[in-house]
Design a protein around this motif. Structure first.
Motif, PDB file in Angstrom:
ATOM      1  N   ASN A  10       0.812  -1.219   0.000  1.00  0.00           N
ATOM      2  CA  ASN A  10       0.000   0.000   0.000  1.00  0.00           C
ATOM      3  C   ASN A  10       0.845   1.269   0.000  1.00  0.00           C
ATOM      4  N   PRO A  11       1.891   1.370   0.826  1.00  0.00           N
ATOM      5  CA  PRO A  11       2.744   2.563   0.740  1.00  0.00           C
ATOM      6  C   PRO A  11       3.368   2.764  -0.633  1.00  0.00           C
ATOM      7  N   LEU A  12       3.729   1.680  -1.323  1.00  0.00           N
ATOM      8  CA  LEU A  12       4.281   1.826  -2.662  1.00  0.00           C
ATOM      9  C   LEU A  12       3.254   2.424  -3.621  1.00  0.00           C
ATOM     10  N   THR A  13       1.998   2.013  -3.465  1.00  0.00           N
ATOM     11  CA  THR A  13       0.939   2.572  -4.304  1.00  0.00           C
ATOM     12  C   THR A  13       0.831   4.072  -4.097  1.00  0.00           C
ATOM     13  N   VAL A  14       0.782   4.483  -2.841  1.00  0.00           N
ATOM     14  CA  VAL A  14       0.681   5.904  -2.523  1.00  0.00           C
ATOM     15  C   VAL A  14       1.918   6.648  -2.999  1.00  0.00           C
ATOM     16  N   LEU A  15       3.074   6.010  -2.852  1.00  0.00           N
ATOM     17  CA  LEU A  15       4.316   6.650  -3.264  1.00  0.00           C
ATOM     18  C   LEU A  15       4.320   6.914  -4.760  1.00  0.00           C
ATOM     19  N   GLY A  16       3.837   5.953  -5.549  1.00  0.00           N
ATOM     20  CA  GLY A  16       3.779   6.163  -6.991  1.00  0.00           C
ATOM     21  C   GLY A  16       2.859   7.308  -7.371  1.00  0.00           C
ATOM     22  N   LEU A  17       1.727   7.422  -6.682  1.00  0.00           N
ATOM     23  CA  LEU A  17       0.807   8.524  -6.958  1.00  0.00           C
ATOM     24  C   LEU A  17       1.377   9.853  -6.487  1.00  0.00           C
ATOM     25  N   ARG A  18       2.116   9.835  -5.392  1.00  0.00           N
ATOM     26  CA  ARG A  18       2.660  11.076  -4.854  1.00  0.00           C
ATOM     27  C   ARG A  18       3.787  11.641  -5.707  1.00  0.00           C
ATOM     28  N   VAL A  19       4.405  10.820  -6.551  1.00  0.00           N
ATOM     29  CA  VAL A  19       5.421  11.347  -7.468  1.00  0.00           C
ATOM     30  C   VAL A  19       4.793  12.386  -8.396  1.00  0.00           C
ATOM     31  N   GLY A  20       3.553  12.105  -8.832  1.00  0.00           N
ATOM     32  CA  GLY A  20       2.850  13.095  -9.638  1.00  0.00           C
ATOM     33  C   GLY A  20       2.617  14.383  -8.877  1.00  0.00           C
ATOM     34  N   TYR A  21       2.305  14.257  -7.579  1.00  0.00           N
ATOM     35  CA  TYR A  21       2.137  15.457  -6.748  1.00  0.00           C
ATOM     36  C   TYR A  21       3.453  16.225  -6.650  1.00  0.00           C
ATOM     37  N   LEU A  22       4.555  15.492  -6.477  1.00  0.00           N
ATOM     38  CA  LEU A  22       5.850  16.159  -6.361  1.00  0.00           C
ATOM     39  C   LEU A  22       6.220  16.889  -7.646  1.00  0.00           C
ATOM     40  N   LEU A  23       5.973  16.238  -8.784  1.00  0.00           N
ATOM     41  CA  LEU A  23       6.277  16.883 -10.060  1.00  0.00           C
ATOM     42  C   LEU A  23       5.403  18.115 -10.273  1.00  0.00           C
ATOM     43  N   GLY A  24       4.109  17.997  -9.925  1.00  0.00           N
ATOM     44  CA  GLY A  24       3.226  19.139 -10.064  1.00  0.00           C
ATOM     45  C   GLY A  24       3.527  20.231  -9.050  1.00  0.00           C
TER      46      GLY A  24
END
Length: 319
Positions: free
Chosen positions: A242-256
């Motif tokens: 589950n943390p890996l899932t959130v981490l992958g989605l949060r990369v988009g947040y970091l880029l944005g």
């Protein structure tokens, strides 16, 4: 290994329609936006309608939309992101110049988020409903609610202006000074990573609590294995999905989020490049930055899918 390669190949095949959909979406948004390449080209002058019409005709802006889309895709296949109507320079050259800084900021923020969230989440789960857990949950809740730009402004005020520990903005190339480079990116990376670290901490805690309640944990501890070994070798590994899932989605947040953070700290990255392009009405640069960011986000999530297989063997056997 054959199963892993088959799953990776399947993911790569699924990328093709996904990328085509992203390209179509960006193309349509830019074509129906208020940005006019002809007006941007003649910015600062008073062009006649004939000059504007001639520019649009020469650059294919009057062609039917399907024709323009096929031309656009054909250019992308060859690695051509277009030409900036303001600088007359290839967009790809500007993206290549700005992208390294954004990647440095994004992955430095990602590293800080993981370094904070993993031990805090594990600690909160191990001391569930006790004082350490309650403190960590309160701090993570505040971190989730705090926007990155607000944290950035606070850090500039208290750590840069009042105390002078860090610069208020600007960028130093690591080739010139490694310490200066790290100093120039510390505040931006911290501001960018805090909300991600807070959310990831809560996810790690929840996943760890669920795993600690499973029968195999009680059996392992009852058989005499030290709790530290059980948590580190088995529980943590199984709880990382589950943390890996959130981490992958949060990369988009970091880029944005880098768009705002780079503007606040005057960093010459992709965010500043896009803000300047929007301000000056340069659609080729805007769509080049958006497409590069979107493709990067998709590739990162592909990497996360592969990490799933490495972290949890049950996914491989189920497949």
């Amino acid at each position: 290994m054959t199963v892993v390669l088959r799953m990776v190949a399947r993911r790569l095949l699924l990328l093709v329609p996904l990328l085509l959909g992203i390209i179509l979406f960006v193309f349509l948004v830019m074509r129906f936006s208020d940005m006019d390449p002809a007006s941007a080209y003649f910015q600062g002058t008073n062009p006649t309608q004939e000059q504007l019409h001639e520019f649009r005709e020469e650059n294919g802006l009057l062609d039917p939309l399907p024709v323009r889309y096929l031309d656009f895709v054909g250019e992308l296949v060859t690695g051509d992101l277009g030409i900036s109507v303001l600088t007359r320079a290839p967009v790809w050259d500007q993206v290549v110049t700005a992208l390294p800084l954004t990647l440095q900021l994004t992955f430095l923020g990602l590293g800080i988020a993981v370094a904070l969230a993993l031990p805090l989440g594990v600690l909160a789960a191990v001391y569930r409903d006790r004082l350490p857990d309650q403190l960590i949950r309160v701090v993570s809740l505040v971190g989730v609610a705090a926007p990155a730009f607000w944290l950035a402004l606070l850090m500039i005020q208290y750590l840069a202006v009042d105390r002078g520990w860090y610069p208020t903005g600007g960028y130093i190339n690591p080739e010139d000074s490694v310490s200066g480079w790290l100093n120039s990116l510390t505040l931006p990376a911290l501001a960018l990573s805090m909300p991600v670290a807070a959310q990831l901490t809560r996810v790690v805690r929840t996943a760890m609590v669920e795993e600690l309640d499973r029968d195999y944990v009680r059996t392992a501890v009852g058989s005499g294995l030290p709790p530290v070994v059980v948590v580190g070798r088995n529980v943590l590994r199984n709880a990382l999905i589950n943390p890996l899932t959130v981490l992958g989605l949060r990369v988009g947040y970091l880029l944005g989020g880098a768009v705002v953070i780079e503007t606040i700290f005057a960093l010459p990255g992709m965010g500043k490049l896009m803000i300047d392009a929007v301000r000056n009405g340069d659609p080729a640069v805007v769509q080049g930055v958006v497409l590069t960011t979107a493709v990067g986000f998709v590739l990162v999530n592909l990497l996360i899918d592969i990490l799933y297989l490495l972290v949890n063997p049950r996914l491989r056997s189920a497949t």
